[in-house]
Design a protein around this motif. Structure first.
Motif: not given
Length: 452
Positions: A297-303, A355-357
């Motif tokens: 999920s943090t990879l999504l935030a980085v992106r 955790i995802l959100f």
């Protein structure tokens, strides 16, 4: 090496501090059941074993703020890596609970330092169009560290004195951070603040094209000249001019921590046992899933953080965490009528969705915002103060969770409803306090306060 690749390398080296942050806070989750079995810890002793890191974190974040302004961002991270090495050894060889707590205090001291110095360092190195992505490397590294700690817990669970091997594993990234920090440059903004503009220009030319480097140096110098007649004074942070940055630095971590994130990160094994997972191995495997979801999920935030902006992700995350926390609370409150299988599905599913959100919003945004919103002159102190509030709120959530979990609030899901209400209050905070920093340079943000 291309300049973009060099920026990623610098951010990755510094973010190793985040990996240690995640590992040393997460490893207690999987080690604690074995430590309790060996030393017969009470709920209060259990709370201290977990919370010693948080006490150290508060001390580290407060004591090192002015040191970072005096010594530099690079040297303060080197100091932190040495403390990580010492703490890793002490926890691994601890002959009694008091030694373990002392070792975790040392680890907390180092974590308190890197929790503000690493995002600050990366933010001051990164160009504005990459700042959100690169600073979020720190949060990504935290989640990877948590995942690695859970995997170490699963791998060493059946070994004799396996919990000691779990702590020994933290020595490896500590040594990596120590070596890596000697290979990266000092913050150009800190160099300018110390009158070392020539050295700052050399750093900027390594990470930017020449024309952009000259413009960046001019902007930094201009910002410093605007403030040249005003000496750094920590009391300025509490002035009316900086009231909004102060509220952001405190509020983002209050909501982040009282959403219950570290109750999940430190005690998810126990939460899953409360939900009916019988064996320790099964609960640990479910906990490994928490680490996997957190990292992905943090990879999504980085992106998407630099693409979508801070506020849209914050709104999305707050709504998602509120729904998932309410689901977990509902599952425990109605557990007798739901049945064992449905209780497990709702509790585990609720934790994973939570955790995802959290990982796409409150997780990375806390560290990013406190590294962005303060003026350079007091940025080290102000960022360390924000980090202190993170650890202060974290301590109370983590220390009280095992006590509350053993009460009716824990067995009936009331503790998760409290976390839900805090997250809903966070929507008001996001609406009226947080402002969008996407695409703004640190000097642009600083001029907002200079104009007040």
């Amino acid at each position: 090496m291309s300049k973009t690749l060099l920026l990623y390398f610098i951010a990755a080296v510094a973010a190793t501090g985040g990996l240690l942050f995640g590992f040393d806070t997460g490893v207690i989750n999987v080690a604690l059941p074995f430590i309790k079995q060996e030393w017969q810890l009470s709920e209060t002793a259990e709370g201290w074993a977990v919370s010693a890191v948080l006490m150290g974190g508060m001390a580290g974040s407060l004591l090192s703020g002015q040191l970072a302004d005096r010594l530099g961002r690079k040297r303060i991270n080197i100091l932190a890596s040495l403390i990580f090495v010492a703490g890793s050894v002490l926890t691994a060889i601890a002959p009694a609970p008091s030694w373990l707590i002392a070792g975790r205090l040392l680890l907390g001291l180092a974590i308190g330092i890197v929790s503000f110095s690493v995002p600050l360092y990366i933010a001051e190195i990164a160009p504005s169009h990459m700042r959100g992505r690169l600073v979020t490397f720190f949060q990504l590294a935290i989640t990877i560290g948590i995942l690695v700690s859970y995997l170490c817990g699963y791998a060493f669970a059946d070994y004799e004195n396996g919990w000691r091997l779990m702590f020994w594993a933290g020595f490896v990234p500590a040594a990596m951070l120590l070596v890596g920090m000697f290979l990266v440059p000092e913050s150009p903004r800190w160099l300018v603040s110390k009158g070392r503009a020539d050295e700052a220009m050399l750093v900027l030319e390594r990470i930017h094209e020449s024309a952009h480097a000259r413009q960046e140096l001019a902007d930094i110098t201009r910002a410093m000249q605007d403030e040249k007649n005003r000496r750094p004074d920590w009391r300025e942070l509490f002035s009316p001019r900086l009231r909004i940055p102060l509220f952001i630095g405190i509020g983002i971590f209050l909501i982040q921590q009282f959403s219950g994130i570290n109750a999940v990160i430190y005690y998810s094994t126990r939460i899953f046992e409360m939900a009916g997972f019988g064996s320790g191995d099964t609960a640990i495997m479910a906990t490994v899933g928490v680490g996997v979801v957190n990292t992905l999920s943090t990879l999504l935030a980085v992106r998407f953080l630099d693409q979508w902006g801070r506020k849209p992700l914050l709104y999305t995350g707050l709504i998602g965490t509120a729904v998932s926390l309410a689901t977990i609370s509902f599952a425990f409150y109605f557990k007798d009528s739901l049945g064992a299988d449905l209780l497990k599905i709702l509790s585990v599913g609720g934790v994973y969705v939570y955790i995802l959100f959290f990982a796409i919003s409150l997780g990375p945004l806390g560290w990013l915002l406190i590294s962005e919103v303060y003026p350079l002159r007091i940025r080290g102190f102000a960022t360390s103060l924000g980090s202190f509030y993170h650890w202060f709120f974290d301590f109370w959530v983590s220390f009280t969770f095992p006590i509350l979990a053993a009460s009716s609030l824990g067995t009936n899901g009331g503790i998760f409803m409290i976390y839900t209400l805090v997250v809903l209050l966070g929507l008001l905070f996001a609406r009226y306090i947080v402002f969008e920093t996407k695409g703004l340079s640190l000097e642009d943000i600083e001029r907002k306060w200079a104009d007040k």
